[in-house]
Design an enzyme around this catalytic site. Sequence first.
Site, short mmCIF file in Angstrom:
data_model
loop_
_atom_site.label_atom_id
_atom_site.label_comp_id
_atom_site.label_asym_id
_atom_site.label_seq_id
_atom_site.Cartn_x
_atom_site.Cartn_y
_atom_site.Cartn_z
N ALA A 191 0.82 -1.21 0.00
CA ALA A 191 0.00 0.00 0.00
C ALA A 191 0.85 1.26 0.00
O ALA A 191 0.39 2.34 -0.38
CB ALA A 191 -0.91 0.00 1.23
N LYS A 192 2.10 1.14 0.42
CA LYS A 192 2.96 2.30 0.57
C LYS A 192 3.34 2.94 -0.77
O LYS A 192 3.80 4.08 -0.80
CB LYS A 192 4.24 1.92 1.33
CG LYS A 192 4.00 1.36 2.72
CD LYS A 192 3.43 2.40 3.66
CE LYS A 192 3.40 1.89 5.10
NZ LYS A 192 2.94 2.91 6.05
N ASP A 193 3.16 2.22 -1.88
CA ASP A 193 3.45 2.82 -3.19
C ASP A 193 2.62 4.08 -3.41
O ASP A 193 3.08 5.05 -3.99
CB ASP A 193 3.13 1.82 -4.32
CG ASP A 193 4.08 0.64 -4.34
OD1 ASP A 193 5.03 0.62 -3.53
OD2 ASP A 193 3.87 -0.25 -5.18
#
Length: 453
Positions: free
Chosen positions: A43-45
Amino acid sequence: MKYSQNILGTIGNTPLVKLNKVTSGIDALVLAKVETFNPGNSAKDRMALKMVEDAEADGRLQPGGTIIEGTSGNTGMGLALVAIIKGYKLICVITDKQSKEKMDILRAVGAKVIVCPTDVEPTDSRSYYSVSKRLAQETPNSWYVNQYDNPSNAIAHYEQTGPEIWRQTEGKITHFIVGVGTGGTISGVAKYLKERNPNIKVWGIDTYGSVFKKYHETGIFDENEIYSYITEGIGEDILPKNVDFSLIDGFTKVTDKDAAVYTRKIALEEGIFVGNSAGAVIKGLLQLKEHFTSKDVIVVLFHDSGSRYVGKMFNDDWMRERGFLEEELTKAEDVIKDHLDKPLIVVRTEELVSHAIERMRKYKISQIPVIDVTGFVGSVDESDLFRSYVANKDVADKPIKEIMGKPFPIVKLNTPIEELSKLFTKENDAVLVDLDNGNHHIITKSDIIGSIK
């Protein structure tokens, strides 16, 4: 033709997948937002790209600059992809509790990785918070991301993840449950969803060793709650500005063991290979089951890929060493099966006490059986040596037979655990197991404690 201009164009629009087996006991529709479909597998993208673009827009990040960030690994991966495409250098500061796979992946995509100790105060000069800030001050043309307090983190999820979930559930979502670390995901998604429907409930998953749950419930930042833990990606020993507690309806805490066990269950029962925080989310969901009805639509978020935990949660030896592997121990043989190859360390009656002490130090053991030509005739442990030394400082030069205690009890391989446990008393700290081949193995109190699930 349909194609992306570069890999950054593939961020987002991750699928919702119905969970069927791992959520047994939950009388509601449970859907997983599987963020491993992002190009950096987490999700950090989303927030990595948003934070960089916002920093470019207001001049904090200049062309050819160096991006510096403290990360548990996933934000670093997202930043690495952005840095590659946009031509920046990247320094990732990571803690030593993170998996080796995460560190190797970061290096593989061009990041310089600096490893800091986990078990230090956030204000300690060695902490990854402090090291990140110092490097940003010392490195020319650099930008310190600070995902914990950077508002672009939560905005990315407000602009992307929240709307995706709303569209994918056609507005029918009733609960959103996610692990909380920097706070960007839960706060951004919660803000969007609650603007669409204030009745949607948002639950955060916390871990033991973190301050979130108590602070949310009492407003007290309790430093006594802070201690080292294994679960990666969730929990904090600080209060990030991105955690908007007003948007969160409640927290539940999940143990390291449960997080690890349920991470493996997701793979085995759903065929979804995801990371450590996903296991914590599923166990947290089960702990909250009294809050749900058959009409509810629950969305849980799986942050990252299981490939980053192959050497940890998905490794039997790693799990077994920590007592996380759910194996039923019924007899003495089960306790010793993983270290049968270790030789039994003994000392003879006529050897000196100093020899026993030397052997204890060398092999890092606390008990030693004593033998003579007839077999086992006594035992020595740390408490024996301590008492003897207090009584006589010259004890090191005396023969073992003068200070040894009673021999350890001897049991068979098939002795039930219940009977074995009864042999441990205040006076007896070990038991010998007859291996049926002329050899013996030792079981200590520590072995019994370590086998407790």
